[in-house]
Design a protein around this motif. Structure first.
Motif, short mmCIF file in Angstrom:
data_model
loop_
_atom_site.label_atom_id
_atom_site.label_comp_id
_atom_site.label_asym_id
_atom_site.label_seq_id
_atom_site.Cartn_x
_atom_site.Cartn_y
_atom_site.Cartn_z
N SER A 1 7.23 8.81 -1.37
CA SER A 1 6.15 8.06 -0.75
C SER A 1 6.73 6.99 0.17
CB SER A 1 5.24 7.42 -1.81
OG SER A 1 5.95 6.54 -2.63
N LYS B 1 0.87 -1.17 0.00
CA LYS B 1 0.00 0.00 0.00
C LYS B 1 0.91 1.22 0.00
CE LYS B 1 -3.97 2.13 2.07
NZ LYS B 1 -5.02 2.08 3.05
N PHE C 1 1.69 5.23 0.53
CA PHE C 1 1.27 6.38 1.32
C PHE C 1 2.07 7.60 0.89
CE2 PHE C 1 0.38 2.69 3.90
CZ PHE C 1 -0.84 2.98 4.48
#
Length: 130
Positions: free
Chosen positions: A107, A81, A83
């Motif tokens: 990120s 994932k 972010f």
């Protein structure tokens, strides 16, 4: 899932991260900023990613292997994932800039490990560990 030895291997070695686009085009990159944050998750700092980040946006499946596979013969597979803000991003920026003040992380990638395999040569090569 991750043992202390596995965590140490991830934190102290270069880690190769493999991804694939939605059409199956593979990509592998070496990553220096990789560390476990608990027994199931690994934090990766994105400083220079292009294809890897695009692949993760299309297909979140990822595989990691430690550079020193002879001493640390593990392949980790999971789901990532990305972010670009929040707790994990701030943690990634702080960590990376403490090591190299000139880096500008784009990120943070949090990988949840779902499977671990042996890459040790011999009869157990490819065997699922966890």
């Amino acid at each position: 899932m991750l043992t202390d030895e596995m965590k140490e291997a991830i934190e102290k070695n270069l880690v190769f991260v493999a991804t694939a686009s939605s059409d199956g085009t593979p990509n592998v990159v070496p990553i220096g900023f990789t560390r476990p944050i608990d027994n199931k998750r690994i934090l990766i700092v994105d400083v220079f990613m292009k294809k890897t980040l695009n692949n993760l946006e299309e297909n979140p499946r990822v595989s990691l292997i430690v550079q020193n596979a002879k001493e640390h013969p593990y392949q980790f597979k999971g789901t990532a994932k990305v972010f670009k803000s929040g707790k994990f991003f701030e943690e990634a920026v702080e960590w990376a800039q403490n090591v190299m003040s000139e880096v500008e992380p784009k990120s943070a990638i949090l990988v949840t490990i779902e499977e671990i395999y042996s890459v040790k040569p011999g009869p157990d090569a490819g065997k699922r560990i966890k």
